[in-house]
Design a protein around this motif. Structure first.
Motif, PDB file in Angstrom:
ATOM      1  N   GLY A  51      -9.540  56.241 -93.407  1.00 38.92           N
ATOM      2  CA  GLY A  51      -9.433  54.791 -93.432  1.00 38.92           C
ATOM      3  C   GLY A  51      -8.440  54.091 -92.653  1.00 38.92           C
ATOM      4  O   GLY A  51      -8.494  53.103 -92.413  1.00 38.92           O
ATOM      5  N   GLU A  52      -7.553  55.005 -91.898  1.00 36.62           N
ATOM      6  CA  GLU A  52      -6.399  54.504 -91.000  1.00 36.62           C
ATOM      7  C   GLU A  52      -7.257  54.205 -89.480  1.00 36.62           C
ATOM      8  O   GLU A  52      -8.085  54.876 -89.252  1.00 36.62           O
ATOM      9  CB  GLU A  52      -5.318  55.236 -90.689  1.00 36.62           C
ATOM     10  CG  GLU A  52      -4.541  55.402 -91.957  1.00 36.62           C
ATOM     11  CD  GLU A  52      -3.158  56.299 -91.521  1.00 36.62           C
ATOM     12  OE1 GLU A  52      -2.203  55.875 -92.487  1.00 36.62           O
ATOM     13  OE2 GLU A  52      -3.392  57.192 -91.190  1.00 36.62           O
TER      14      GLU A  52
ATOM     15  N   ALA B 252      -0.907  54.091 -81.814  1.00 31.01           N
ATOM     16  CA  ALA B 252      -0.871  53.011 -82.857  1.00 31.01           C
ATOM     17  C   ALA B 252      -1.610  53.262 -84.055  1.00 31.01           C
ATOM     18  O   ALA B 252      -2.631  53.570 -83.782  1.00 31.01           O
ATOM     19  CB  ALA B 252      -0.886  51.574 -82.203  1.00 31.01           C
ATOM     20  N   ILE B 253      -0.861  53.013 -85.240  1.00 29.62           N
ATOM     21  CA  ILE B 253      -1.741  53.305 -86.484  1.00 29.62           C
ATOM     22  C   ILE B 253      -1.805  51.602 -87.064  1.00 29.62           C
ATOM     23  O   ILE B 253      -0.928  51.069 -87.441  1.00 29.62           O
ATOM     24  CB  ILE B 253      -0.987  54.100 -87.546  1.00 29.62           C
ATOM     25  CG1 ILE B 253      -0.904  55.560 -86.927  1.00 29.62           C
ATOM     26  CG2 ILE B 253      -1.951  54.356 -88.533  1.00 29.62           C
ATOM     27  CD1 ILE B 253      -2.237  56.243 -86.517  1.00 29.62           C
ATOM     28  N   ASN B 254      -3.039  51.359 -87.400  1.00 27.67           N
ATOM     29  CA  ASN B 254      -3.476  50.030 -87.974  1.00 27.67           C
ATOM     30  C   ASN B 254      -2.829  48.856 -87.098  1.00 27.67           C
ATOM     31  O   ASN B 254      -2.144  47.887 -87.608  1.00 27.67           O
ATOM     32  CB  ASN B 254      -2.928  49.970 -89.345  1.00 27.67           C
ATOM     33  CG  ASN B 254      -3.999  50.813 -90.198  1.00 27.67           C
ATOM     34  OD1 ASN B 254      -5.134  51.190 -89.895  1.00 27.67           O
ATOM     35  ND2 ASN B 254      -3.103  51.431 -91.222  1.00 27.67           N
ATOM     36  N   GLY B 255      -2.745  49.191 -85.679  1.00 26.09           N
ATOM     37  CA  GLY B 255      -2.215  48.122 -84.788  1.00 26.09           C
ATOM     38  C   GLY B 255      -0.650  48.249 -84.581  1.00 26.09           C
ATOM     39  O   GLY B 255      -0.081  47.549 -83.815  1.00 26.09           O
TER      40      GLY B 255
ATOM     41  N   PRO C  97      -9.868  53.048 -77.125  1.00 25.14           N
ATOM     42  CA  PRO C  97      -9.762  52.212 -78.388  1.00 25.14           C
ATOM     43  C   PRO C  97      -9.684  52.401 -79.766  1.00 25.14           C
ATOM     44  O   PRO C  97      -9.407  53.470 -80.088  1.00 25.14           O
ATOM     45  CB  PRO C  97     -11.193  51.395 -78.184  1.00 25.14           C
ATOM     46  CG  PRO C  97     -11.923  52.469 -77.662  1.00 25.14           C
ATOM     47  CD  PRO C  97     -11.089  53.150 -76.641  1.00 25.14           C
ATOM     48  N   ALA C  98      -9.512  51.286 -80.444  1.00 25.75           N
ATOM     49  CA  ALA C  98      -9.289  51.664 -82.026  1.00 25.75           C
ATOM     50  C   ALA C  98     -10.415  52.485 -82.774  1.00 25.75           C
ATOM     51  O   ALA C  98     -11.513  52.127 -82.391  1.00 25.75           O
ATOM     52  CB  ALA C  98      -8.829  50.507 -82.784  1.00 25.75           C
TER      53      ALA C  98
ATOM     54  N   GLY D  24     -12.436  61.385 -95.727  1.00 28.75           N
ATOM     55  CA  GLY D  24     -12.629  62.795 -95.985  1.00 28.75           C
ATOM     56  C   GLY D  24     -12.479  63.537 -94.577  1.00 28.75           C
ATOM     57  O   GLY D  24     -12.411  64.796 -94.604  1.00 28.75           O
ATOM     58  N   GLN D  25     -11.843  62.820 -93.651  1.00 33.51           N
ATOM     59  CA  GLN D  25     -11.598  63.235 -92.328  1.00 33.51           C
ATOM     60  C   GLN D  25     -10.133  63.038 -91.818  1.00 33.51           C
ATOM     61  O   GLN D  25      -9.337  62.049 -92.446  1.00 33.51           O
ATOM     62  CB  GLN D  25     -12.478  62.532 -91.343  1.00 33.51           C
ATOM     63  CG  GLN D  25     -13.997  62.661 -91.464  1.00 33.51           C
ATOM     64  CD  GLN D  25     -14.567  64.200 -90.940  1.00 33.51           C
ATOM     65  OE1 GLN D  25     -14.233  64.712 -90.064  1.00 33.51           O
ATOM     66  NE2 GLN D  25     -15.273  64.514 -92.161  1.00 33.51           N
TER      67      GLN D  25
END
Length: 281
Positions: free
Chosen positions: A188-189, A199-202, A224-225, A231-232
């Motif tokens: 989900g990140e 960068a994580i979540n910007g 890119p993001a 589950g990954q």
């Protein structure tokens, strides 16, 4: 008071070759399971003592799980070697109702073989039974955290008690091969990179462990993001310019993210390395 031993007529008739085979069989059996050789020789008193010492060592493997810490592992190495060698040598020279003792010169053969059996087969079996496993690092993808040729002790039960988190160094199965990488992003990140800055979540994250040689193509460290699927896990090698990892999801370099079910454990510390004893962080 020293033990005395008076052989019976039947014992004096035992062929030297048979006596040697019996004593050596007892000695090598004791290297694997201390006390078993004394049982072969029907020396019940000594067998009980060695079996008790062996039982204590087993308890230190499990349930106490002493190998979680380097000094605990080292203590078990020394204890296992000492008990096995002492028990094997005892089987060579101590009195028995089944066989006359052998010459102490047999120590020259017995001690190194007992040590190999104790620390090879015996030690490895104890570690695996308690949920630990040794892995040898086969590449430089995790340098300088883990160098090629380093051997690490891994806790294969770690994720039964703990959930993975960002920054964990993990062992996992990938296409049937065990690999070691670092978790960079959770399910989900959103993970991205600009010139090697993750960068994580910007939000840029500090990665003091990341290493760049400057030899990687630009697209390896700028992408890119990507939203990590449920589950990954998104994993990277610390040696960013020499690691095949989750950045590469093309058909040609099919690596991609790693499933949670593929996690096999957490490396705890180095056991055969120039930095033996150092924790893996």
């Amino acid at each position: 008071m020293e033990d005395t031993f008076e052989p019976t007529p039947s014992e004096t008739a035992i062929e030297p070759k048979r006596r040697t085979v019996l004593r050596l069989s007892a000695a090598f059996a004791s290297a694997l399971v201390p006390g078993s050789g004394q049982l072969i020789l029907r020396d019940k008193a000594r067998a009980a003592k060695y079996l008790l010492a062996f039982a204590v060592v087993i308890l230190l493997y499990w349930p106490f799980r002493l190998p979680q810490h380097y000094w605990g592992w080292l203590s078990l190495v020394l204890a296992s070697a000492g008990i096995s060698i002492g028990c094997s040598c005892s089987a060579i020279v101590m009195p028995s109702i089944r066989s006359l003792p052998l010459s102490r010169w047999w120590f020259v053969l017995t001690v190194p073989i007992a040590l190999i059996l104790a620390l090879g087969l015996g030690m490895n079996a104890g570690l695996r039974a308690a949920g630990f496993r040794m892995f040898t690092i086969a590449s430089r993808s995790m340098a300088p955290t883990l160098e090629e040729g380093d051997e690490v002790l891994t806790d294969t039960t770690y994720f039964r008690r703990q959930s993975p988190k960002d920054g964990d160094v993990v062992v996992f199965r990938h296409h049937g091969i065990y690999l070691v990488k670092r978790i960079v992003a959770m399910p989900g990140e959103k993970v991205s990179s600009a010139n090697g800055q993750i960068a994580i979540n910007g939000m840029p994250v500090e990665e003091p462990f990341a290493h760049h040689t400057g030899e990687a193509p630009p697209e390896a460290n700028t992408f890119p993001a990507i939203v990590v699927p449920a589950g990954q896990l998104f994993v990277l090698g610390d040696n960013r310019d020499e690691s095949l990892d989750s950045r590469f999801q093309t058909q040609e370099n099919n690596f991609g993210t790693v499933t949670l079910d593929d996690l096999a454990g957490v490396p705890l510390y180095l056991i055969r390395s120039k930095r033996t004893g150092q924790a893996v962080k």
